[in-house]
Scaffold this motif. Structure first.
Motif, PDB file in Angstrom:
ATOM      1  N   VAL A 304       1.152  -8.912  -6.299  1.00 30.87           N
ATOM      2  CA  VAL A 304       0.929  -7.768  -5.385  1.00 30.87           C
ATOM      3  C   VAL A 304      -0.423  -7.937  -4.695  1.00 30.87           C
ATOM      4  O   VAL A 304      -1.234  -8.768  -5.118  1.00 30.87           O
ATOM      5  CB  VAL A 304       0.935  -6.420  -6.154  1.00 30.87           C
ATOM      6  CG1 VAL A 304       2.318  -6.118  -6.695  1.00 30.87           C
ATOM      7  CG2 VAL A 304      -0.080  -6.459  -7.276  1.00 30.87           C
ATOM      8  N   HIS A 305      -0.646  -7.258  -3.683  1.00 32.68           N
ATOM      9  CA  HIS A 305      -1.941  -7.305  -2.996  1.00 32.68           C
ATOM     10  C   HIS A 305      -3.005  -6.574  -3.833  1.00 32.68           C
ATOM     11  O   HIS A 305      -2.674  -5.725  -4.672  1.00 32.68           O
ATOM     12  CB  HIS A 305      -1.837  -6.648  -1.612  1.00 32.68           C
ATOM     13  CG  HIS A 305      -0.947  -7.431  -0.693  1.00 32.68           C
ATOM     14  ND1 HIS A 305      -1.304  -8.631  -0.141  1.00 32.68           N
ATOM     15  CD2 HIS A 305       0.304  -7.128  -0.241  1.00 32.68           C
ATOM     16  CE1 HIS A 305      -0.318  -9.077   0.610  1.00 32.68           C
ATOM     17  NE2 HIS A 305       0.685  -8.153   0.577  1.00 32.68           N
ATOM     18  N   ASP A 307      -5.094  -4.333  -2.949  1.00 34.88           N
ATOM     19  CA  ASP A 307      -5.204  -2.903  -2.673  1.00 34.88           C
ATOM     20  C   ASP A 307      -3.981  -2.123  -3.117  1.00 34.88           C
ATOM     21  O   ASP A 307      -3.835  -0.927  -2.848  1.00 34.88           O
ATOM     22  CB  ASP A 307      -5.475  -2.665  -1.193  1.00 34.88           C
ATOM     23  CG  ASP A 307      -4.370  -3.286  -0.324  1.00 34.88           C
ATOM     24  OD1 ASP A 307      -3.475  -3.993  -0.907  1.00 34.88           O
ATOM     25  OD2 ASP A 307      -4.384  -3.094   0.903  1.00 34.88           O
ATOM     26  N   SER A 308      -3.089  -2.793  -3.866  1.00 36.44           N
ATOM     27  CA  SER A 308      -1.878  -2.110  -4.311  1.00 36.44           C
ATOM     28  C   SER A 308      -2.218  -1.208  -5.495  1.00 36.44           C
ATOM     29  O   SER A 308      -3.080  -1.549  -6.329  1.00 36.44           O
ATOM     30  CB  SER A 308      -0.818  -3.148  -4.718  1.00 36.44           C
ATOM     31  OG  SER A 308       0.253  -2.519  -5.369  1.00 36.44           O
ATOM     32  N   TYR A 310      -0.630  -0.891  -8.017  1.00 35.74           N
ATOM     33  CA  TYR A 310      -0.208  -1.516  -9.271  1.00 35.74           C
ATOM     34  C   TYR A 310      -1.175  -2.609  -9.731  1.00 35.74           C
ATOM     35  O   TYR A 310      -0.973  -3.205 -10.792  1.00 35.74           O
ATOM     36  CB  TYR A 310       1.186  -2.161  -9.102  1.00 35.74           C
ATOM     37  CG  TYR A 310       2.231  -1.161  -8.681  1.00 35.74           C
ATOM     38  CD1 TYR A 310       2.774  -0.274  -9.620  1.00 35.74           C
ATOM     39  CD2 TYR A 310       2.657  -1.111  -7.368  1.00 35.74           C
ATOM     40  CE1 TYR A 310       3.741   0.649  -9.227  1.00 35.74           C
ATOM     41  CE2 TYR A 310       3.617  -0.195  -6.979  1.00 35.74           C
ATOM     42  CZ  TYR A 310       4.168   0.688  -7.906  1.00 35.74           C
ATOM     43  OH  TYR A 310       5.103   1.599  -7.535  1.00 35.74           O
ATOM     44  N   HIS A 311      -2.190  -2.892  -8.947  1.00 35.60           N
ATOM     45  CA  HIS A 311      -3.090  -3.981  -9.282  1.00 35.60           C
ATOM     46  C   HIS A 311      -3.800  -3.722 -10.600  1.00 35.60           C
ATOM     47  O   HIS A 311      -3.882  -4.620 -11.457  1.00 35.60           O
ATOM     48  CB  HIS A 311      -4.093  -4.204  -8.139  1.00 35.60           C
ATOM     49  CG  HIS A 311      -5.037  -5.326  -8.385  1.00 35.60           C
ATOM     50  ND1 HIS A 311      -4.641  -6.632  -8.431  1.00 35.60           N
ATOM     51  CD2 HIS A 311      -6.388  -5.334  -8.643  1.00 35.60           C
ATOM     52  CE1 HIS A 311      -5.665  -7.411  -8.673  1.00 35.60           C
ATOM     53  NE2 HIS A 311      -6.768  -6.612  -8.813  1.00 35.60           N
TER      54      HIS A 311
END
Length: 328
Positions: A304-305, A307-308, A310-311
Motif C-alpha cells: 500500500v502507499h 499515506d494509506s 493501513y500503513h
C-alpha cells in the motif's frame, strides 16, 4: 684250336658296337603304343633306331621289352619268356601288328558307318577312308562314300565336275571349305559376342537386384528406428507428465506488473533457479522448464502507499509482507 686274328677283330668290333648302342639307346624315347595303328607305331620307333644307329637285334628286343606296357606284353609273353635264337625283335613286331590290326570286316564297317568329317579337312577324311578301305574298295565306290560325308554345298559343286581323281577332288573340297571359314568364324564371333553381352546384362541385373534389396533393408531399418524414436519420445513425454506434481501454496495478491514467486515458495517445493541456463529445476522429479528473464524497475514490494490508513496497521504485522524463509 687257337683263335685267329680275324675272329679277335670281329669280337672286338662287336663289343665296340654294343658299347656304342648302349650309350645311344638311352636317347631313344618310345611313345605309348598305338593300338589302332601298330604298324605305324613300329615305323616310328624304327626311325629312331636308324637315327641313333641302333642295329643290334638284341638291343632292339631289350629296349622294346622295357618300354611296352604290361597289357601289351601279355600278348607276347611266350616270346619274351622263350625268345628265339635269332630275329627276336621282328618276332615280337609281327605278333603285335597281327594282334592289334583290325580285320577287314571291322575296317569296312567303320568305313561305312563310323567315319565322319567332323573338324578335319576333306582331304584328311579321304586319307583316313583310304586306310580303312585298303585294296578292297574301288576308287569310284570310295569316292561315293567320301562325298556322302561332305557338306551339301561342297557335294553339289564336286558332283558337277567330271573327274575321277579323288585326290584332286579332295584338294578342291579343301579350297571350298577354306572359302567358307571366314563366314563361319564371323558367325561364331557374333554368337560369342552375343553370349558375352547376355552374361554382362545378367550381371548388371543381379547387381541391381542386390542394390534394391540393400535399399529395402535400409528403409526398413530407418522405419523401425523412427518408430522406436517416436515410441521413446512418446514414453518420455508420458513419463514427464506422470512425473509432474502439483505445487500448492497460498499466494498474496499484490498490485504488480508480473507475478512473483518468492524464495519461500522455491524452498518449500525444492525448486532451483538456474540463472545461467534460464531454467527452473525441480530437484525432486529432476524435471525442468525454460524461463524468460525480464528487467523491472521495482526495487521492493509495496502493498500500500505510505499515506494509506493501513500503513500503520501493516507495520504492526510485518510477516504479512515479509514472509520468513525459516519454518516455525
Amino acid at each position: 684250336m687257337p683263335e685267329s686274328d680275324a675272329d679277335k677283330f670281329s669280337d672286338a668290333s662287336d663289343a665296340l658296337q654294343i658299347n656304342e648302342e648302349i650309350a645311344e639307346i638311352r636317347k631313344v624315347k618310345f611313345p605309348e603304343f598305338w593300338k589302332s595303328r601298330p604298324a605305324l607305331w613300329f615305323a616310328q620307333i624304327e626311325a629312331q633306331f636308324l637315327v641313333h644307329n641302333i642295329r643290334s637285334d638284341q638291343t632292339k628286343f631289350n629296349k622294346l621289352v622295357c618300354e611296352l606296357d604290361y597289357s601289351i606284353l601279355e600278348q607276347v609273353a611266350d616270346i619274351i619268356e622263350s625268345p628265339p635264337e635269332k630275329d627276336r625283335y621282328n618276332t615280337i613286331k609281327t605278333r603285335l601288328i597281327k594282334q592289334f590290326t583290325e580285320s577287314e570286316g571291322k575296317r569296312l564297317r567303320k568305313l561305312l558307318n563310323d567315319v565322319e568329317l567332323g573338324d578335319q579337312r576333306p582331304s584328311g577324311l579321304l586319307r583316313k577312308m583310304k586306310l580303312l578301305a585298303g585294296d578292297k574298295v574301288g576308287s569310284e565306290l570310295l569316292q561315293s562314300i567320301w562325298m556322302q560325308r561332305l557338306p551339301e554345298n561342297i557335294r553339289a559343286i564336286l558332283a558337277s565336275m567330271d573327274s575321277t581323281d579323288n585326290d584332286k577332288l579332295a584338294e578342291i573340297a579343301d579350297k571350298i571349305l577354306d572359302a567358307r571359314e571366314p563366314q563361319i568364324e564371323s558367325v561364331q564371333q557374333l554368337s560369342t559376342n552375343t553370349f558375352n553381352d547376355l552374361n554382362s546384362l545378367k550381371e548388371e541385373i543381379r547387381s541391381l537386384r542386390a542394390e534394391i534389396q540393400n535399399l529395402k533393408r535400409d528403409r526398413s531399418f530407418q522405419f523401425h528406428e523412427s518408430r522406436n524414436r517416436n515410441r521413446s519420445s512418446s514414453q518420455s513425454r508420458q513419463k514427464s507428465r506422470s512425473a509432474c506434481r502439483p505445487y500448492k501454496w497460498i499466494f498474496q495478491i499484490a498490485d504488480v506488473a508480473c507475478p512473483i514467486l518468492g524464495a519461500d515458495f522455491l524452498k518449500q517445493h525444492g525448486l532451483l533457479v538456474d540463472v545461467l541456463n534460464k531454467r527452473l529445476i525441480d530437484t525432486t522429479t529432476k524435471l525442468g522448464t525454460s524461463c524468460v528473464v525480464k528487467r523491472t524497475t521495482h526495487s521492493g514490494i509495496f502493498t500500500v502507499h505510505n499515506d494509506s490508513p493501513y500503513h500503520q496497521l501493516l507495520k504492526q504485522f510485518p510477516s504479512i509482507t515479509n514472509p520468513s524463509l525459516i519454518n516455525k
